[in-house]
Design an enzyme around this catalytic site. Sequence first.
Site, PDB file in Angstrom:
ATOM      1  CG  ASP A  21      20.666  44.584  36.797  1.00 42.31           C
ATOM      2  OD1 ASP A  21      20.545  44.456  37.785  1.00 42.31           O
ATOM      3  OD2 ASP A  21      20.547  45.638  36.390  1.00 42.31           O
ATOM      4  CG  ASN A  69      28.034  44.024  42.987  1.00 43.86           C
ATOM      5  OD1 ASN A  69      28.082  43.183  42.243  1.00 43.86           O
ATOM      6  ND2 ASN A  69      27.114  44.889  42.849  1.00 43.86           N
TER       7      ASN A  69
HETATM    8  C1  FPP Z   1      22.567  41.733  39.877  1.00 47.21           C
HETATM    9  O1  FPP Z   1      21.281  41.643  40.178  1.00 47.21           O
HETATM   10  C2  FPP Z   1      23.265  40.281  40.068  1.00 47.21           C
HETATM   11  C3  FPP Z   1      24.188  40.261  40.921  1.00 47.21           C
HETATM   12  C4  FPP Z   1      25.213  41.372  41.435  1.00 47.21           C
HETATM   13  C5  FPP Z   1      24.996  38.902  41.248  1.00 47.21           C
HETATM   14  C6  FPP Z   1      25.075  37.937  40.133  1.00 47.21           C
HETATM   15  C7  FPP Z   1      25.076  36.696  40.614  1.00 47.21           C
HETATM   16  C8  FPP Z   1      24.811  35.776  39.965  1.00 47.21           C
HETATM   17  C9  FPP Z   1      23.953  35.407  39.005  1.00 47.21           C
HETATM   18  C10 FPP Z   1      25.104  34.264  40.812  1.00 47.21           C
HETATM   19  C11 FPP Z   1      25.511  33.234  40.050  1.00 47.21           C
HETATM   20  C12 FPP Z   1      27.003  33.713  39.640  1.00 47.21           C
HETATM   21  C13 FPP Z   1      28.117  32.818  40.129  1.00 47.21           C
HETATM   22  C14 FPP Z   1      29.221  32.668  39.181  1.00 47.21           C
HETATM   23  C15 FPP Z   1      28.262  32.070  41.447  1.00 47.21           C
HETATM   24  P1  FPP Z   1      20.887  42.772  41.407  1.00 47.21           P
HETATM   25  O2  FPP Z   1      20.917  42.172  42.514  1.00 47.21           O
HETATM   26  O3  FPP Z   1      21.127  43.805  41.070  1.00 47.21           O
HETATM   27  O4  FPP Z   1      19.072  42.505  40.736  1.00 47.21           O
HETATM   28  P2  FPP Z   1      18.160  43.982  41.053  1.00 47.21           P
HETATM   29  O5  FPP Z   1      18.642  45.157  40.053  1.00 47.21           O
HETATM   30  O6  FPP Z   1      16.860  43.465  40.824  1.00 47.21           O
HETATM   31  O7  FPP Z   1      18.197  44.420  42.348  1.00 47.21           O
END
Ligand code: FPP
Length: 245
Positions: A21, A69
């Site tokens: 996250d 998501n």
């Molecule tokens: C949450 O951060 C992250 C995700 C929903 C996506 C995770 C994906 C990756 C790290 C990409 C790499 C993985 C692969 C296997 C291709 P957020 O966007 O919710 O962050 P925030 O809370 O700061 O908004």
Amino acid sequence: MSAETVIDSSAAPRHVAVVMDGNGRWAKRRFLPRVAGHKQGLEAVRALIRGCMKHGVECLTIFAFSSENWQRPPDEVSFLMDLFLRALREEVQKLHGNGIRFSAVGDVSVLTEETQKLIRDAESLTRANHQFRLNVAVNYGGRWDLEQAVNRAQLSGDVRTFANHLAFADQPDPDLFIRTGGERRISNFMLWQLAYTELYFTDTLWPDFSEAELAEALKWFATRERRFGKTSDQLRHDSPVTATT
Ligand code: FPP
């Protein structure tokens, strides 16, 4: 602690599960679009795999895309799906070369045909690898897993076999759960499998989660007394407890 700090691998978790996250906030702080955080997040995934292998972890599960998501802005959803597709195209040979077995976990039936085929190919190419296991949770949710396992057990005519139908049924439960980005919640990840898992939360945003940060989490894990419902006194007189006891 430096990334080189050696941690006693007998105290290493067998299975680590990670909620990555903080990508969006990482990007926002740099005045970049949110997706730049996801792109950088993939770099942190590479470091995580290297670090886990170095420290004797056997199995890693990362939460790349949750059942929830899909509710994100369509551009971000497309970017994440594309990133996953590109990672499959570009990284699978490297995983294979390093003896890593790859699995995708989740309801992949809604992904594009191309993505599903790349997943199938990656899984069959790496099936016999035993060096390390990488599970990528895509369109995954703990509640989805429970529901699909119940449905499959009902179809088989024996609901007592329910747990055999869960995703990860052939793998040890996670010993260590890591969540970056400051929130202290599980967010529908591995609800059944996290029953006795040690929970580690850090404010570090996912793209900044380095090998040194992983070493810190592993060091913390090594201090935990895992009782699995027993008392400390009992543990002192027992043979070593494992996650499956
Ligand atoms: C949450 O951060 C992250 C995700 C929903 C996506 C995770 C994906 C990756 C790290 C990409 C790499 C993985 C692969 C296997 C291709 P957020 O966007 O919710 O962050 P925030 O809370 O700061 O908004």
